[in-house]
Design a protein around this motif. Structure first.
Motif, PDB file in Angstrom:
ATOM      1  N   LEU A 225       0.825  -1.208   0.000  1.00 45.36           N
ATOM      2  CA  LEU A 225       0.000   0.000   0.000  1.00 45.36           C
ATOM      3  C   LEU A 225       0.859   1.258   0.000  1.00 45.36           C
ATOM      4  CD1 LEU A 225      -3.028  -0.964   2.233  1.00 45.36           C
ATOM      5  CD2 LEU A 225      -3.131   0.027  -0.062  1.00 45.36           C
ATOM      6  N   ASP A 226       2.111   1.136   0.428  1.00 44.81           N
ATOM      7  CA  ASP A 226       3.031   2.273   0.348  1.00 44.81           C
ATOM      8  C   ASP A 226       3.309   2.617  -1.110  1.00 44.81           C
ATOM      9  OD1 ASP A 226       4.729   4.178   1.752  1.00 44.81           O
ATOM     10  OD2 ASP A 226       6.429   3.056   0.966  1.00 44.81           O
ATOM     11  N   VAL A 227       3.408   1.592  -1.964  1.00 43.18           N
ATOM     12  CA  VAL A 227       3.595   1.804  -3.407  1.00 43.18           C
ATOM     13  C   VAL A 227       2.404   2.563  -3.979  1.00 43.18           C
ATOM     14  CG1 VAL A 227       3.802   0.678  -5.661  1.00 43.18           C
ATOM     15  CG2 VAL A 227       5.024  -0.254  -3.680  1.00 43.18           C
ATOM     16  N   GLY A 244      -8.619   6.489  -8.096  1.00 46.34           N
ATOM     17  CA  GLY A 244      -8.667   6.207  -6.669  1.00 46.34           C
ATOM     18  C   GLY A 244      -7.746   5.055  -6.334  1.00 46.34           C
ATOM     19  N   VAL A 245      -7.843   4.565  -5.110  1.00 48.86           N
ATOM     20  CA  VAL A 245      -6.960   3.501  -4.639  1.00 48.86           C
ATOM     21  C   VAL A 245      -7.098   2.238  -5.483  1.00 48.86           C
ATOM     22  CG1 VAL A 245      -6.433   1.962  -2.702  1.00 48.86           C
ATOM     23  CG2 VAL A 245      -6.921   4.382  -2.271  1.00 48.86           C
ATOM     24  N   TRP A 246      -8.329   1.767  -5.659  1.00 48.95           N
ATOM     25  CA  TRP A 246      -8.521   0.508  -6.370  1.00 48.95           C
ATOM     26  C   TRP A 246      -8.158   0.629  -7.836  1.00 48.95           C
ATOM     27  CZ3 TRP A 246      -8.399  -2.873  -2.927  1.00 48.95           C
ATOM     28  CH2 TRP A 246      -9.029  -2.687  -1.692  1.00 48.95           C
ATOM     29  N   ILE A 249      -4.419   0.386  -8.036  1.00 50.17           N
ATOM     30  CA  ILE A 249      -4.006  -1.011  -7.877  1.00 50.17           C
ATOM     31  C   ILE A 249      -4.205  -1.767  -9.193  1.00 50.17           C
ATOM     32  CG2 ILE A 249      -4.581  -3.204  -6.755  1.00 50.17           C
ATOM     33  CD1 ILE A 249      -5.280  -1.574  -4.237  1.00 50.17           C
ATOM     34  N   ARG A 250      -5.376  -1.592  -9.818  1.00 48.99           N
ATOM     35  CA  ARG A 250      -5.698  -2.301 -11.067  1.00 48.99           C
ATOM     36  C   ARG A 250      -4.725  -1.935 -12.189  1.00 48.99           C
ATOM     37  NH1 ARG A 250      -8.287  -0.910 -15.513  1.00 48.99           N
ATOM     38  NH2 ARG A 250      -8.865   1.121 -14.636  1.00 48.99           N
ATOM     39  N   ILE A 251      -4.498  -0.645 -12.380  1.00 49.19           N
ATOM     40  CA  ILE A 251      -3.623  -0.185 -13.467  1.00 49.19           C
ATOM     41  C   ILE A 251      -2.179  -0.617 -13.215  1.00 49.19           C
ATOM     42  CG2 ILE A 251      -2.647   1.871 -14.563  1.00 49.19           C
ATOM     43  CD1 ILE A 251      -5.361   3.224 -14.173  1.00 49.19           C
ATOM     44  N   SER A 252      -1.734  -0.514 -11.958  1.00 46.71           N
ATOM     45  CA  SER A 252      -0.354  -0.885 -11.634  1.00 46.71           C
ATOM     46  C   SER A 252      -0.100  -2.363 -11.902  1.00 46.71           C
ATOM     47  CB  SER A 252      -0.058  -0.554 -10.165  1.00 46.71           C
ATOM     48  OG  SER A 252      -0.132   0.842  -9.931  1.00 46.71           O
ATOM     49  N   VAL A 253      -1.048  -3.221 -11.536  1.00 46.30           N
ATOM     50  CA  VAL A 253      -0.906  -4.664 -11.760  1.00 46.30           C
ATOM     51  C   VAL A 253      -0.956  -4.978 -13.257  1.00 46.30           C
ATOM     52  CG1 VAL A 253      -1.981  -6.922 -11.404  1.00 46.30           C
ATOM     53  CG2 VAL A 253      -1.805  -5.307  -9.501  1.00 46.30           C
ATOM     54  N   GLN A 254      -1.839  -4.312 -13.978  1.00 48.80           N
ATOM     55  CA  GLN A 254      -1.944  -4.533 -15.424  1.00 48.80           C
ATOM     56  C   GLN A 254      -0.634  -4.191 -16.127  1.00 48.80           C
ATOM     57  OE1 GLN A 254      -5.305  -2.294 -16.882  1.00 48.80           O
ATOM     58  NE2 GLN A 254      -6.758  -3.954 -16.506  1.00 48.80           N
TER      59      GLN A 254
END
Length: 291
Positions: A225-227, A244-246, A249-254
Motif C-alpha cells: 500500500l506504500d507503493v 482512486g486507490v482501487w 491497484i488495477r492499473i499498476s498490476v496490469q
C-alpha cells in the motif's frame, strides 16, 4: 492527558528521520519512477546527477513536522492504551495490557497519524521525486525543479489543486497505517515481553532488537500500500491518471504485474531496522528522564 509520550515521540521521531531519510528517498524514487534498474542504479544516478544532497531532498520540512507526527503516533497510542487498560507507561512492564488493547490503541494511533501526516508526506514525496537541485536549469533549458522548497511545494499544490490536493493519497495512507501501526506496537511489545523476565524493564539491547524488528515487520506488511500511496501522491504532477486507490491497484498490476507491490521493499527493510531501533531506544530513555 499525559504529555510526556508526545514529547518523547517528537524527539525520537527527529532522530529516526535524520538516520533514515537517504534510504527513504531511494525507496520513494523506485516506487514512483520506472527509470531505474534497481537500488544500486538509483543510488548511482541520484549521486551522479544531484550529489549527496539529492538523498536529503524533502527532509527539512519532515524534520520538524514528521517529528510532530511521530509525537502523535506515540502520544495517541499511549493515551488510547491508558484509556483502554488504565495503566500508565511506567506500569506496563509489571502489568502488561492485553494484545487486544494494544491492537486497538495502535489502530487508533495509525488513523490519527495518517490524517495528520497526509499533507506532510505528500510534500516530502513530491520533493524527493525532483531530479535537480532547487533553482538549477536542466540540460533542455527548462527549470530543473518544479518546487523551490517545502513551502513553495505546499503553496503550489494548494494553488493548483486546492485544499483536497494536499490530501492526495490519504485513503491509501489510512489503509496502510491503521493495521501497520497496530502491528508495529504489538510486535515491539511481544518482543520486549519475550526477551525480558516477567515484571522487569527491558534492557537497552532488548529495546533495540524489539524496535528494529517492529519496524522491519510492520514495513514489510505496509510496502504494497506504500507503493499505491506514493503513486497517488505523484499523480497530480502530470495530470490525474488514477480514479482512486482501487483504480491505481488495477492499473499498476496490469502494467507491471503483481511484483509491483514489492517495489521499495528492500530499502524499506534496510532502513526500518536501524531507524526504529534508534527511535524506540530514544523514546524509552527520554521517558525515563522526563517522567
Amino acid at each position: 492527558m499525559p504529555v510526556e509520550e508526545f514529547v518523547a515521540g517528537w524527539i525520537s521521531g527527529a532522530v529516526g528521520l535524520a538516520l533514515g531519510h537517504p534510504v527513504d528517498t531511494v525507496k520513494v524514487r523506485l516506487q514512483a519512477q520506472s527509470g531505474y534498474r534497481g537500488i544500486l542504479d538509483c543510488i548511482i544516478k541520484t549521486y551522479h546527477n544531484e550529489t549527496v544532497l539529492g538523498f536529503f531532498k524533502g527532509m527539512s520540512f519532515p524534520l520538524l513536522s514528521v517529528a510532530l507526527v511521530n509525537s502523535v503516533i506515540f502520544g495517541a497510542y499511549s493515551n488510547a492504551l491508558l484509556y483502554l487498560s488504565a495503566t500508565h507507561h511506567h506500569d506496563r512492564h509489571a502489568n502488561p495490557p492485553s494484545y487486544a488493547h494494544i491492537l486497538t490503541a495502535g489502530s487508533f494511533s495509525g488513523l490519527i497519524q495518517a490524517v495528520v501526516l497526509a499533507p506532510v508526506d505528500l510534500i516530502k514525496v513530491r520533493l524527493q521525486n525532483q531530479f535537480h537541485p532547487y533553482g538549477l536549469k536542466s540540460l533542455m533549458g527548462a527549470s530543473g525543479a518544479q518546487y523551490r522548497g517545502p513551502v513553495h511545494c505546499g503553496a503550489s499544490i494548494f494553488h493548483e489543486e486546492g485544499v483536497m490536493g494536499l490530501f492526495r493519497g490519504t485513503w491509501a495512507l489510512v489503509l496502510r497505517d491503521v493495521p501497520t501501526i497496530a502491528i508495529y506496537f504489538l510486535t515491539y511489545t511481544s518482543f520486549c515481553q519475550a526477551m525480558t523476565a516477567q515484571g522487569q524493564e527491558p534492557g537497552q539491547r532488548t529495546v533495540l532488537v524489539a524496535g528494529g524488528c517492529a519496524g522491519t515487520i510492520s514495513w514489510a506488511f505496509a510496502t504494497p500500500l506504500d507503493v499505491i500511496k506514493t503513486r497517488l501522491q505523484m499523480d497530480g504532477v502530470k495530470g490525474v491518471s488514477y480514479g482512486g486507490v482501487w483504480d491505481c491497484i488495477r492499473i499498476s498490476v496490469q502494467r507491471e504485474g503483481p511484483q509491483v507491490f514489492l517495489k521499495g521493499l528492500t530499502p524499506n527493510i534496510i532502513r526500518s531496522f536501524p531507524v526504529n531501533a534508534v527511535t524506540f531506544l530514544s523514546y524509552e530513555n527520554i521517558l525515563k528522564l522526563i517522567c
